[in-house]
Design an enzyme around this catalytic site. Structure first.
Site, PDB file in Angstrom:
ATOM      1  N   CYS A 122       0.747  -0.785   0.222  1.00  0.00           N
ATOM      2  CA  CYS A 122       0.202  -0.120   0.167  1.00  0.00           C
ATOM      3  C   CYS A 122       0.840   1.075   0.149  1.00  0.00           C
ATOM      4  CB  CYS A 122      -1.121  -0.291   0.958  1.00  0.00           C
ATOM      5  SG  CYS A 122      -1.774  -1.551   1.536  1.00  0.00           S
ATOM      6  N   HIS A 258      -3.468   6.790   3.277  1.00  0.00           N
ATOM      7  CA  HIS A 258      -3.605   5.595   1.819  1.00  0.00           C
ATOM      8  C   HIS A 258      -5.106   5.156   2.593  1.00  0.00           C
ATOM      9  CE1 HIS A 258      -3.923   1.663   1.285  1.00  0.00           C
ATOM     10  NE2 HIS A 258      -3.992   0.835   1.993  1.00  0.00           N
ATOM     11  N   ASN A 289     -10.021  -0.980   0.410  1.00  0.00           N
ATOM     12  CA  ASN A 289      -8.693  -0.406   0.418  1.00  0.00           C
ATOM     13  C   ASN A 289      -8.049  -1.485  -0.991  1.00  0.00           C
ATOM     14  OD1 ASN A 289      -6.271  -0.958   0.479  1.00  0.00           O
ATOM     15  ND2 ASN A 289      -5.743  -1.596   2.751  1.00  0.00           N
TER      16      ASN A 289
HETATM   17  C1  LIG Z   1     -10.024  -5.402  10.151  1.00  0.00           C
HETATM   18  C2  LIG Z   1     -10.025  -4.346  11.502  1.00  0.00           C
HETATM   19  C3  LIG Z   1     -11.548  -3.384  10.740  1.00  0.00           C
HETATM   20  C4  LIG Z   1     -11.156  -5.286  12.565  1.00  0.00           C
HETATM   21  O1  LIG Z   1     -11.881  -4.291  13.574  1.00  0.00           O
HETATM   22  P1  LIG Z   1     -12.044  -4.185  15.051  1.00  0.00           P
HETATM   23  O2  LIG Z   1     -11.991  -3.389  15.466  1.00  0.00           O
HETATM   24  O3  LIG Z   1      -9.648  -4.292  14.916  1.00  0.00           O
HETATM   25  O4  LIG Z   1     -11.748  -5.980  15.099  1.00  0.00           O
HETATM   26  P2  LIG Z   1     -11.446  -7.299  15.933  1.00  0.00           P
HETATM   27  O5  LIG Z   1     -10.651  -7.900  14.741  1.00  0.00           O
HETATM   28  O6  LIG Z   1     -10.489  -6.562  16.881  1.00  0.00           O
HETATM   29  O7  LIG Z   1     -12.484  -7.473  16.343  1.00  0.00           O
HETATM   30  C5  LIG Z   1     -13.438  -6.999  17.343  1.00  0.00           C
HETATM   31  C6  LIG Z   1     -15.078  -8.264  17.638  1.00  0.00           C
HETATM   32  O8  LIG Z   1     -15.365  -8.386  16.131  1.00  0.00           O
HETATM   33  C7  LIG Z   1     -15.679  -9.490  16.016  1.00  0.00           C
HETATM   34  N1  LIG Z   1     -14.957  -8.790  13.940  1.00  0.00           N
HETATM   35  C8  LIG Z   1     -14.289  -9.404  13.332  1.00  0.00           C
HETATM   36  N2  LIG Z   1     -14.877  -9.035  12.011  1.00  0.00           N
HETATM   37  C9  LIG Z   1     -16.560  -9.018  12.472  1.00  0.00           C
HETATM   38  C10 LIG Z   1     -17.003  -8.738  11.214  1.00  0.00           C
HETATM   39  N3  LIG Z   1     -16.975  -8.944   9.763  1.00  0.00           N
HETATM   40  N4  LIG Z   1     -18.421  -8.721  11.163  1.00  0.00           N
HETATM   41  C11 LIG Z   1     -18.639  -9.063  12.553  1.00  0.00           C
HETATM   42  N5  LIG Z   1     -17.644  -8.652  14.084  1.00  0.00           N
HETATM   43  C12 LIG Z   1     -16.643  -9.174  13.519  1.00  0.00           C
HETATM   44  C13 LIG Z   1     -14.707  -9.592  16.183  1.00  0.00           C
HETATM   45  O9  LIG Z   1     -14.450 -11.155  16.013  1.00  0.00           O
HETATM   46  C14 LIG Z   1     -14.313  -9.446  17.311  1.00  0.00           C
HETATM   47  O10 LIG Z   1     -15.174 -10.118  18.367  1.00  0.00           O
HETATM   48  P3  LIG Z   1     -15.413 -10.102  20.195  1.00  0.00           P
HETATM   49  O11 LIG Z   1     -14.265  -8.944  20.647  1.00  0.00           O
HETATM   50  O12 LIG Z   1     -16.465 -10.662  20.920  1.00  0.00           O
HETATM   51  O13 LIG Z   1     -13.623 -11.494  19.577  1.00  0.00           O
HETATM   52  C15 LIG Z   1      -9.496  -3.583  12.061  1.00  0.00           C
HETATM   53  O14 LIG Z   1      -8.683  -4.092  12.834  1.00  0.00           O
HETATM   54  C16 LIG Z   1      -8.240  -2.929  10.696  1.00  0.00           C
HETATM   55  O15 LIG Z   1      -8.831  -2.245  10.105  1.00  0.00           O
HETATM   56  N6  LIG Z   1      -7.094  -2.788  11.056  1.00  0.00           N
HETATM   57  C17 LIG Z   1      -5.814  -2.442  10.495  1.00  0.00           C
HETATM   58  C18 LIG Z   1      -7.014  -3.087   8.275  1.00  0.00           C
HETATM   59  C19 LIG Z   1      -5.812  -2.631   7.455  1.00  0.00           C
HETATM   60  O16 LIG Z   1      -5.761  -0.731   7.024  1.00  0.00           O
HETATM   61  N7  LIG Z   1      -5.478  -2.775   6.964  1.00  0.00           N
HETATM   62  C20 LIG Z   1      -4.192  -3.014   5.696  1.00  0.00           C
HETATM   63  C21 LIG Z   1      -3.448  -2.016   6.180  1.00  0.00           C
HETATM   64  S1  LIG Z   1      -2.702  -1.247   4.723  1.00  0.00           S
END
Ligand SMILES: CC(C)(COP(=O)(O)OP(=O)(O)OC[C@H]1O[C@@H](n2cnc3c(N)ncnc32)[C@H](O)[C@@H]1OP(=O)(O)O)[C@@H](O)C(=O)NCCC(=O)NCCS
EC number: 2.3.1.180
Length: 333
Positions: A122, A258, A289
């Site tokens: 990215c 980004h 993304n």
């Molecule tokens: C992917 C992302 C949106 C997830 O959000 P988050 O707040 O970190 O979510 P988590 O992985 O901590 O999960 C939180 C809860 O939601 C749940 N969950 C995960 N994915 C889910 C989905 N698609 N729908 C519903 N619930 C979901 C998890 O199981 C977790 O439940 P729990 O608390 O009961 O264990 C976030 O981590 C993110 O954007 N990270 C960076 C991604 C990125 O930018 N990547 C590319 C960089 S170039």
């Protein structure tokens, strides 16, 4: 010792034109929800994404690039034959060799430019832009084309609820050429290879070829670790790029980070204390993304909608798999 003539290039470089291509098919969250246990509300609130574009079989890496680059060339006012280098940044072109850049260069009618692909996730656009600027100043290319292009839908596991909703497809391109005054600031870039496991392809092509695993490789990530890194470390890099360019947040017109996650964007805006008047790219909402394509796509949209204008001072920062990053201040074309 024989004397080697010094290179003779332009004093400075600038982005002269920008173009983008978004695949025709718009995919709302409802389609993502067919394969994962989640909700539209969760996806919107955690990522800010409501729709993304997925490419059809005809919307190949090459075809999307040619569309975006054609617009960038037209926007810059030069002819394709004047382009001396074509840099294509992508992680989703599935043929190792030859580089897709040569085919794209040929289809654009560029003549015989230097042409190659780079893999910088990215941060790919910023890496390409930095190379292009160097070429223009060095004189190895009077005009250089930088394309960021991805078909991340090919690398998405639609049953993985932590990534299925994140990615989209598209291409963005810019033409970089000579300038009378600085219009692309110093790049602050780097890599943190000790974190290479945090965003990666699940398995190598070799493992897949050998039948382990049976599932086609996809992008996987440690969402929270990446999120924290982006929010804390990348805000610092963005500030360093402002400092390196000698620009204060008050002097900035536009911020184009980004497009990974709306919460990351909001958090960076806060940490950088960007004033109200700064236009912030929020293309992630409808584009998802698109990795290397995300910054030029967002730039093109801001200019097309009039939210940003030619001559505006913009901070761009890309970050992702590697982990790698690149930030710089540019004058918008
Ligand atoms: C992917 C992302 C949106 C997830 O959000 P988050 O707040 O970190 O979510 P988590 O992985 O901590 O999960 C939180 C809860 O939601 C749940 N969950 C995960 N994915 C889910 C989905 N698609 N729908 C519903 N619930 C979901 C998890 O199981 C977790 O439940 P729990 O608390 O009961 O264990 C976030 O981590 C993110 O954007 N990270 C960076 C991604 C990125 O930018 N990547 C590319 C960089 S170039």
């Amino acid at each position: 010792m024989a004397k080697i003539k010094p290179s003779q290039g332009a004093a400075y470089a600038r982005i002269m034109g920008v173009g983008g291509y978004r695949p025709t098919r718009v995919v709302p969250n409802e389609v993502i929800l067919e394969k994962i246990d989640s909700s539209d509300e969760w996806i919107r609130s955690r990522s800010g994404i409501s729709t993304r574009h997925w490419a059809s079989p005809e919307e190949t890496v090459s075809a999307m690039s040619v569309e975006a680059a054609g617009k960038a060339i037209a926007d810059s006012g030069i002819r394709a034959e004047q382009i001396g280098a074509v840099i294509v940044s992508t992680v989703s072109h599935f043929k190792q060799t030859p580089a897709i850049a040569t085919e794209i260069a040929d289809k654009l009618g560029t003549g015989r430019p230097a042409a190659f692909d780079i893999s910088a996730g990215c941060a790919g656009f910023g890496y390409g832009l930095t190379l292009a600027k160097g070429m223009v100043i060095d004189g190895s290319a009077e005009y250089a084309l930088v394309i960021g292009v991805e078909r991340l839908s090919d690398l998405t596991d639609f049953e993985d609820r932590s990534t299925a909703f994140l990615f989209g497809d598209g291409a963005g391109a810019v033409v970089v050429g000579p300038a009378k005054e600085p219009a692309i600031g110093p790049t602050v870039w780097g890599s943190e290879g000790d974190k290479s496991e945090t965003i990666k392809q699940t398995d190598s092509w070799e493992a897949y070829r050998n039948g382990r695993p049976e599932k086609f490789p996809a992008l996987t990530q440690e969402g929270q670790a990446v999120f924290r890194w982006a929010v804390f470390e990348m805000a610092k890099v963005a500030q360093q790029a402002l400092d390196a360019a000698g620009i204060t947040a008050d002097e900035l017109d536009v911020f184009i980070p980004h497009q990974a996650n709306m919460r990351i964007i909001d958090s960076m805006v806060k940490t950088l204390k960007l004033p109200e008047h700064v236009t912030v790219a929020r293309d992630v909402e409808t584009t998802g993304n698109t990795s290397a394509a995300s910054i030029p796509l967002a730039m093109e949209r801001l200019l097309a909608t009039g939210e940003a204008k030619s001559g505006d001072t913009a901070l761009v920062i890309g970050f992702g798999a590697g982990l790698v990053y690149a930030a710089t201040v540019v004058t918008l074309p």
